[in-house]
Design a protein around this motif. Sequence first.
Motif, short mmCIF file in Angstrom:
data_model
loop_
_atom_site.label_atom_id
_atom_site.label_comp_id
_atom_site.label_asym_id
_atom_site.label_seq_id
_atom_site.Cartn_x
_atom_site.Cartn_y
_atom_site.Cartn_z
N LYS A 27 2.64 -8.24 -18.98
CA LYS A 27 3.33 -9.22 -19.82
C LYS A 27 2.41 -9.87 -20.84
O LYS A 27 2.36 -11.08 -21.00
CB LYS A 27 4.03 -10.27 -18.96
N CYS A 45 -5.80 -14.16 -13.80
CA CYS A 45 -5.88 -14.15 -15.25
C CYS A 45 -7.33 -14.06 -15.70
O CYS A 45 -8.18 -14.76 -15.16
CB CYS A 45 -5.21 -15.40 -15.82
N CYS A 53 -7.42 -20.98 -16.30
CA CYS A 53 -6.05 -20.52 -16.10
C CYS A 53 -5.87 -20.10 -14.63
O CYS A 53 -6.71 -19.40 -14.07
CB CYS A 53 -5.75 -19.33 -17.01
N THR A 54 -4.78 -20.53 -14.02
CA THR A 54 -4.55 -20.22 -12.60
C THR A 54 -3.50 -19.13 -12.39
O THR A 54 -3.09 -18.87 -11.25
CB THR A 54 -4.10 -21.49 -11.85
N ALA A 55 -3.07 -18.47 -13.46
CA ALA A 55 -2.08 -17.41 -13.31
C ALA A 55 -2.64 -16.27 -12.47
O ALA A 55 -3.82 -15.95 -12.54
CB ALA A 55 -1.65 -16.90 -14.68
N THR A 68 4.08 -13.49 -8.00
CA THR A 68 3.53 -13.85 -9.29
C THR A 68 3.47 -15.34 -9.47
O THR A 68 4.29 -16.09 -8.94
CB THR A 68 4.37 -13.27 -10.45
N GLN A 69 2.47 -15.76 -10.19
CA GLN A 69 2.32 -17.14 -10.62
C GLN A 69 1.79 -17.02 -12.04
O GLN A 69 0.60 -17.00 -12.26
CB GLN A 69 1.33 -17.88 -9.71
N ILE A 70 2.72 -16.82 -12.98
CA ILE A 70 2.29 -16.36 -14.31
C ILE A 70 2.46 -17.43 -15.39
O ILE A 70 2.71 -17.13 -16.54
CB ILE A 70 2.99 -15.05 -14.71
N VAL A 71 2.32 -18.70 -15.02
CA VAL A 71 2.27 -19.74 -16.03
C VAL A 71 0.82 -19.83 -16.51
O VAL A 71 -0.06 -20.16 -15.73
CB VAL A 71 2.75 -21.09 -15.45
N HIS A 72 0.60 -19.51 -17.78
CA HIS A 72 -0.75 -19.48 -18.32
C HIS A 72 -1.08 -20.79 -19.02
O HIS A 72 -0.23 -21.43 -19.58
CB HIS A 72 -0.91 -18.31 -19.30
#
Length: 72
Positions: A27, A45, A53-55, A68-72
Amino acid sequence: GEGGAVGDAQGVKFITSRKGKCLMLYKSFTYNKQNTNKNGERWYCSSQSSRKCTAQVFLANDGSITDTQIVH
């Protein structure tokens, strides 16, 4: 896993960084492999160190993205 990376599961691609490291592209963001367990691989990330970044994503052995934890 055996034989290397899964090709194109769920929009996941594997690329080589300018420094020669294997990165996962998912993504429009790149991830570094953090660790591997019996169920698959956890990827963080690639901006984790520079921008905190914790994504993260978890790539299961069957090639699916399961966590997934894809908040950047």
